[in-house]
Write a protein that holds these residues in place. Structure first.
Motif, PDB file in Angstrom:
ATOM      1  N   PHE A  56       2.958  -0.905  -8.551  1.00 48.58           N
ATOM      2  CA  PHE A  56       3.419  -1.110  -7.169  1.00 48.58           C
ATOM      3  C   PHE A  56       3.430  -2.598  -6.813  1.00 48.58           C
ATOM      4  CE2 PHE A  56       1.514   3.244  -6.794  1.00 48.58           C
ATOM      5  CZ  PHE A  56       2.718   3.908  -6.650  1.00 48.58           C
ATOM      6  N   GLY A  57       2.502  -3.340  -7.397  1.00 47.57           N
ATOM      7  CA  GLY A  57       2.468  -4.781  -7.144  1.00 47.57           C
ATOM      8  C   GLY A  57       2.382  -5.090  -5.662  1.00 47.57           C
ATOM      9  N   ASP A  58       3.420  -5.762  -5.160  1.00 45.36           N
ATOM     10  CA  ASP A  58       3.428  -6.187  -3.758  1.00 45.36           C
ATOM     11  C   ASP A  58       4.034  -5.156  -2.824  1.00 45.36           C
ATOM     12  OD1 ASP A  58       2.179  -8.541  -3.743  1.00 45.36           O
ATOM     13  OD2 ASP A  58       3.959  -9.812  -3.649  1.00 45.36           O
ATOM     14  N   SER A  59       4.312  -3.975  -3.325  1.00 41.10           N
ATOM     15  CA  SER A  59       5.069  -3.001  -2.540  1.00 41.10           C
ATOM     16  C   SER A  59       4.139  -1.948  -1.909  1.00 41.10           C
ATOM     17  CB  SER A  59       6.063  -2.341  -3.498  1.00 41.10           C
ATOM     18  OG  SER A  59       6.616  -1.205  -2.952  1.00 41.10           O
ATOM     19  N   TYR A  60       4.510  -1.512  -0.715  1.00 39.22           N
ATOM     20  CA  TYR A  60       3.745  -0.445  -0.043  1.00 39.22           C
ATOM     21  C   TYR A  60       4.632   0.210   1.000  1.00 39.22           C
ATOM     22  CZ  TYR A  60       3.255  -4.332   3.221  1.00 39.22           C
ATOM     23  OH  TYR A  60       3.522  -5.394   4.047  1.00 39.22           O
ATOM     24  N   ASP A  61       4.204   1.366   1.483  1.00 39.95           N
ATOM     25  CA  ASP A  61       4.833   2.004   2.635  1.00 39.95           C
ATOM     26  C   ASP A  61       3.805   1.977   3.765  1.00 39.95           C
ATOM     27  OD1 ASP A  61       7.346   2.764   1.420  1.00 39.95           O
ATOM     28  OD2 ASP A  61       6.161   4.134   0.189  1.00 39.95           O
ATOM     29  N   ILE A  62       4.231   2.429   4.944  1.00 45.34           N
ATOM     30  CA  ILE A  62       3.302   2.500   6.081  1.00 45.34           C
ATOM     31  C   ILE A  62       3.080   3.973   6.407  1.00 45.34           C
ATOM     32  CG2 ILE A  62       3.000   1.909   8.535  1.00 45.34           C
ATOM     33  CD1 ILE A  62       2.908  -0.565   6.725  1.00 45.34           C
ATOM     34  N   ASP A  63       1.815   4.375   6.502  1.00 42.41           N
ATOM     35  CA  ASP A  63       1.538   5.800   6.754  1.00 42.41           C
ATOM     36  C   ASP A  63       1.556   6.103   8.264  1.00 42.41           C
ATOM     37  OD1 ASP A  63      -0.894   5.040   7.816  1.00 42.41           O
ATOM     38  OD2 ASP A  63      -2.091   5.789   6.140  1.00 42.41           O
ATOM     39  N   LYS A  64       1.255   7.353   8.602  1.00 38.50           N
ATOM     40  CA  LYS A  64       1.377   7.771  10.016  1.00 38.50           C
ATOM     41  C   LYS A  64       0.381   7.052  10.926  1.00 38.50           C
ATOM     42  CE  LYS A  64      -1.250  12.061   9.180  1.00 38.50           C
ATOM     43  NZ  LYS A  64      -2.466  11.346   8.881  1.00 38.50           N
ATOM     44  N   ASP A  65      -0.692   6.494  10.328  1.00 38.53           N
ATOM     45  CA  ASP A  65      -1.664   5.732  11.126  1.00 38.53           C
ATOM     46  C   ASP A  65      -1.341   4.236  11.159  1.00 38.53           C
ATOM     47  OD1 ASP A  65      -3.184   8.061  11.537  1.00 38.53           O
ATOM     48  OD2 ASP A  65      -4.046   7.830   9.518  1.00 38.53           O
ATOM     49  N   GLY A  66      -0.170   3.883  10.594  1.00 33.97           N
ATOM     50  CA  GLY A  66       0.229   2.473  10.596  1.00 33.97           C
ATOM     51  C   GLY A  66      -0.440   1.660   9.487  1.00 33.97           C
ATOM     52  N   GLU A  67      -1.071   2.344   8.520  1.00 31.77           N
ATOM     53  CA  GLU A  67      -1.763   1.628   7.438  1.00 31.77           C
ATOM     54  C   GLU A  67      -0.881   1.552   6.197  1.00 31.77           C
ATOM     55  OE1 GLU A  67      -4.780   0.367   7.764  1.00 31.77           O
ATOM     56  OE2 GLU A  67      -5.187   1.225   9.748  1.00 31.77           O
ATOM     57  N   LYS A  68      -1.101   0.489   5.390  1.00 31.71           N
ATOM     58  CA  LYS A  68      -0.350   0.350   4.136  1.00 31.71           C
ATOM     59  C   LYS A  68      -0.836   1.393   3.130  1.00 31.71           C
ATOM     60  CE  LYS A  68      -0.435  -4.679   4.358  1.00 31.71           C
ATOM     61  NZ  LYS A  68      -0.896  -5.834   3.615  1.00 31.71           N
ATOM     62  N   VAL A  69       0.115   1.948   2.366  1.00 29.05           N
ATOM     63  CA  VAL A  69      -0.246   2.992   1.400  1.00 29.05           C
ATOM     64  C   VAL A  69       0.806   3.075   0.299  1.00 29.05           C
ATOM     65  CG1 VAL A  69       0.982   4.906   2.553  1.00 29.05           C
ATOM     66  CG2 VAL A  69      -1.147   5.366   1.327  1.00 29.05           C
ATOM     67  N   GLN A  70       0.403   3.553  -0.883  1.00 27.84           N
ATOM     68  CA  GLN A  70       1.363   3.778  -1.970  1.00 27.84           C
ATOM     69  C   GLN A  70       1.281   5.234  -2.429  1.00 27.84           C
ATOM     70  OE1 GLN A  70      -1.032   1.082  -2.658  1.00 27.84           O
ATOM     71  NE2 GLN A  70       0.220  -0.763  -2.472  1.00 27.84           N
ATOM     72  N   ASN A  71       2.456   5.853  -2.604  1.00 30.14           N
ATOM     73  CA  ASN A  71       2.495   7.216  -3.167  1.00 30.14           C
ATOM     74  C   ASN A  71       3.613   7.296  -4.206  1.00 30.14           C
ATOM     75  OD1 ASN A  71       4.959   7.652  -1.873  1.00 30.14           O
ATOM     76  ND2 ASN A  71       3.995   8.612  -0.096  1.00 30.14           N
ATOM     77  N   GLU A  72       3.944   8.488  -4.659  1.00 23.06           N
ATOM     78  CA  GLU A  72       4.927   8.655  -5.751  1.00 23.06           C
ATOM     79  C   GLU A  72       6.302   8.111  -5.373  1.00 23.06           C
ATOM     80  OE1 GLU A  72       3.003  11.072  -4.564  1.00 23.06           O
ATOM     81  OE2 GLU A  72       1.710  11.661  -6.253  1.00 23.06           O
ATOM     82  N   ASN A  73       6.591   7.983  -4.074  1.00 20.46           N
ATOM     83  CA  ASN A  73       7.922   7.525  -3.653  1.00 20.46           C
ATOM     84  C   ASN A  73       7.986   6.030  -3.350  1.00 20.46           C
ATOM     85  OD1 ASN A  73       8.924  10.165  -3.764  1.00 20.46           O
ATOM     86  ND2 ASN A  73       7.934  10.609  -1.795  1.00 20.46           N
ATOM     87  N   THR A  74       6.866   5.351  -3.416  1.00 16.58           N
ATOM     88  CA  THR A  74       6.844   3.906  -3.135  1.00 16.58           C
ATOM     89  C   THR A  74       7.524   3.172  -4.290  1.00 16.58           C
ATOM     90  OG1 THR A  74       4.720   4.212  -2.019  1.00 16.58           O
ATOM     91  CG2 THR A  74       5.306   1.945  -2.631  1.00 16.58           C
ATOM     92  N   LYS A  75       8.349   2.175  -3.949  1.00 15.20           N
ATOM     93  CA  LYS A  75       9.065   1.463  -5.023  1.00 15.20           C
ATOM     94  C   LYS A  75       8.091   0.566  -5.793  1.00 15.20           C
ATOM     95  CE  LYS A  75      10.587  -2.683  -2.702  1.00 15.20           C
ATOM     96  NZ  LYS A  75      11.596  -3.494  -2.105  1.00 15.20           N
ATOM     97  N   PHE A  76       8.479   0.246  -7.019  1.00 14.08           N
ATOM     98  CA  PHE A  76       7.649  -0.637  -7.847  1.00 14.08           C
ATOM     99  C   PHE A  76       8.096  -2.087  -7.670  1.00 14.08           C
ATOM    100  CE2 PHE A  76       7.552   3.187 -10.925  1.00 14.08           C
ATOM    101  CZ  PHE A  76       6.453   3.733 -10.285  1.00 14.08           C
ATOM    102  N   LEU A  77       7.118  -2.984  -7.572  1.00 13.00           N
ATOM    103  CA  LEU A  77       7.411  -4.421  -7.485  1.00 13.00           C
ATOM    104  C   LEU A  77       6.345  -5.141  -8.317  1.00 13.00           C
ATOM    105  CD1 LEU A  77       9.541  -6.092  -5.988  1.00 13.00           C
ATOM    106  CD2 LEU A  77       7.954  -6.250  -4.063  1.00 13.00           C
ATOM    107  N   PRO A  78       6.452  -5.001  -9.656  1.00 18.48           N
ATOM    108  CA  PRO A  78       5.360  -5.448 -10.532  1.00 18.48           C
ATOM    109  C   PRO A  78       5.099  -6.952 -10.440  1.00 18.48           C
ATOM    110  CG  PRO A  78       7.320  -4.841 -11.807  1.00 18.48           C
ATOM    111  CD  PRO A  78       7.573  -4.408 -10.400  1.00 18.48           C
ATOM    112  N   GLN A  79       3.816  -7.313 -10.528  1.00 17.64           N
ATOM    113  CA  GLN A  79       3.393  -8.710 -10.352  1.00 17.64           C
ATOM    114  C   GLN A  79       2.716  -9.292 -11.590  1.00 17.64           C
ATOM    115  OE1 GLN A  79       3.801 -10.680  -7.460  1.00 17.64           O
ATOM    116  NE2 GLN A  79       5.172  -9.001  -6.972  1.00 17.64           N
ATOM    117  N   SER A  80       2.880  -8.647 -12.754  1.00 19.37           N
ATOM    118  CA  SER A  80       2.242  -9.183 -13.969  1.00 19.37           C
ATOM    119  C   SER A  80       2.985  -8.651 -15.189  1.00 19.37           C
ATOM    120  CB  SER A  80       0.773  -8.729 -14.050  1.00 19.37           C
ATOM    121  OG  SER A  80       0.718  -7.319 -14.179  1.00 19.37           O
TER     122      SER A  80
END
Ligand code: NAP
Ligand code: G4F
Length: 333
Positions: free
Chosen positions: A131-155
């Motif tokens: 996921f690297g630098d990528s995340y979605d925002i959940d219903k509580d407004g917090e950053k989160v990653q799940n199976e649908n979050t895009k990949f943005l690899p950092q290494s």
């Protein structure tokens, strides 16, 4: 009796998975690299087990992989846990990391197809590092990653893991393989390699404890303390790997705790366990341990695994720190 192959059996997860599969009555073939020194420390109590066979092989060598699979064409489950798994090292050894962590997975998948082993199920150790630098925002407004979050690899490590992950999906769709990938967030424990940050901390505490808390003991040298990680216990996570291969349909699953903490918070908890609140005087920030690019925030959402695999982590951060600190404080006393 079910039969499984574990590539990477000498590693942290390989050793836990070996324990799990043997406890379930499997026959297990473990694949380990030939090294000039013995690397079987984590599995030494299993070496004499009649249902366990350790063979030498290297996943960067396609013919080596092919031979191991050809000798075990009746295998039910194949787990690929082998990797150059250290993110920091991957910046210094990107080619080697690619060969092991990326191409190694292709070598196994292609051998399964070439040998026509369509009855064998395959597990790939994918990583939240993808996921690297990528995340979605959940219903509580917090950053989160799940199976649908895009990949943005950092290494280089994450890029190799992404390639392997996409290969699993391709081989599933193109050849109908029962191939699943577990997108596992950080998981640790008393068998964790000593250069990963959690174990580096708890091992240092254990070594310092054994000196009687000597004032002249060399300080703990660390890099970036501000990154957030979703840390679970390795023993819990290998259960999820096994569950994925028991499903009728192959799929990809995020495995995590859903809680995130900084390295600073891990330090609070680990030093707190030996009664020290002000750990800063024992730690030196060393640029050597900073990476050219960092993954700042990881926090997973494993709702899919909870629902479909009926999997949940059993160990929280406090339990994890307790296991690790107590192990390192009591080791070889
Ligand atoms: P680990 O302790 O570093 O174990 C890696 C294993 O791979 C070791 O057994 C190692 O053998 C083996 N290996 C390395 N190069 C190989 C090669 N060329 N051929 C065959 N085997 C080779 O890693 P881990 O923490 O158990 O992680 C297991 C897998 O999950 C890895 O793929 C890792 O990238 C992935 N993962 C880990 C985490 C985590 O937080 N632990 C999270 C997500 C994904 P040696 O003993 O000879 O070095
Ligand atoms: O413990 P780490 O090296 O783990 P990292 O980079 O998150 O990777 C681990 O988890 C991945 C899953 O997300 C796996 F795929 C991968 O194989 C591996 O198991 O570093 C954690 C954090 C980083 O932000 C790092 O910059 O700790 C920071 N850190 C600070 N000081 C340090 C140090 N990391 C290490 N290894 N050593 C330090 O001295």
């Amino acid at each position: 009796m079910k039969k499984a192959i574990i590539f990477g059996v000498t590693g942290q997860d390989g050793s836990h998975l070996l324990d799990l599969l043997l406890s379930k009555g499997y026959e297990v073939i473990g694949v380990a690299r030939r090294c000039s020194v013995d690397t079987s420390e984590r599995i030494k109590n299993r070496l004499e087990c009649p249902h366990f066979n350790l063979v030498h092989g290297d996943i960067t060598d396609a013919s080596s992989v092919m031979n191991i699979l050809r000798n075990n064409e009746d295998v039910d489950e194949i787990y690929n846990l082998a990797a150059q798994s250290h993110v920091g090292v991957s910046f210094k050894q990107p080619g080697l990391t690619w060969d092991i962590t990326g191409k190694g997975c292709f070598n196994i998948l292609q051998s399964i197809v070439d040998l026509g082993m369509f009855g064998s199920r395959f597990y790939q150790a994918s990583s939240s590092e993808m996921f690297g630098d990528s995340y979605d925002i959940d219903k509580d407004g917090e950053k989160v990653q799940n199976e649908n979050t895009k990949f943005l690899p950092q290494s280089p490590y994450a890029i190799a893991k992404c390639a392997a992950h996409y290969a699993v999906r391709l081989f599933r769709e193109a050849y109908g393989l029962h191939a699943s990938a577990g997108i596992l967030f950080n998981h640790e424990g008393e068998r964790r390699g000593e250069t990963f940050v959690t174990r580096k901390i708890t091992k240092w505490i254990g070594d310092w404890h054994k000196t009687g808390y000597d004032k002249n003991f060399p300080k703990l040298r660390l890099g970036n303390l501000e990154a957030f990680r979703d840390w679970g216990y390795a023993g819990d996570y290998v259960r999820a790997m096994w569950l994925m291969l028991q499903q009728e349909q192959p799929d990809d699953y995020v495995i995590c705790t859903g809680k995130t903490h900084t390295i600073r918070e891990f330090l609070d908890c680990a030093f707190g366990h030996i009664g020290i609140e002000d750990w800063e005087e024992h730690v030196v920030i060393d640029p050597e341990f900073y990476r050219p690019a960092e993954v700042d925030y990881l926090r997973g959402d494993c709702s899919k695994a909870k629902e479909k695999l009926e999997w949940e982590p059993e160990c929280n951060l406090e339990d994890l720190v307790k296991i690790m600190v107590e192990h390192d404080v009591n080791a070889n006393i």
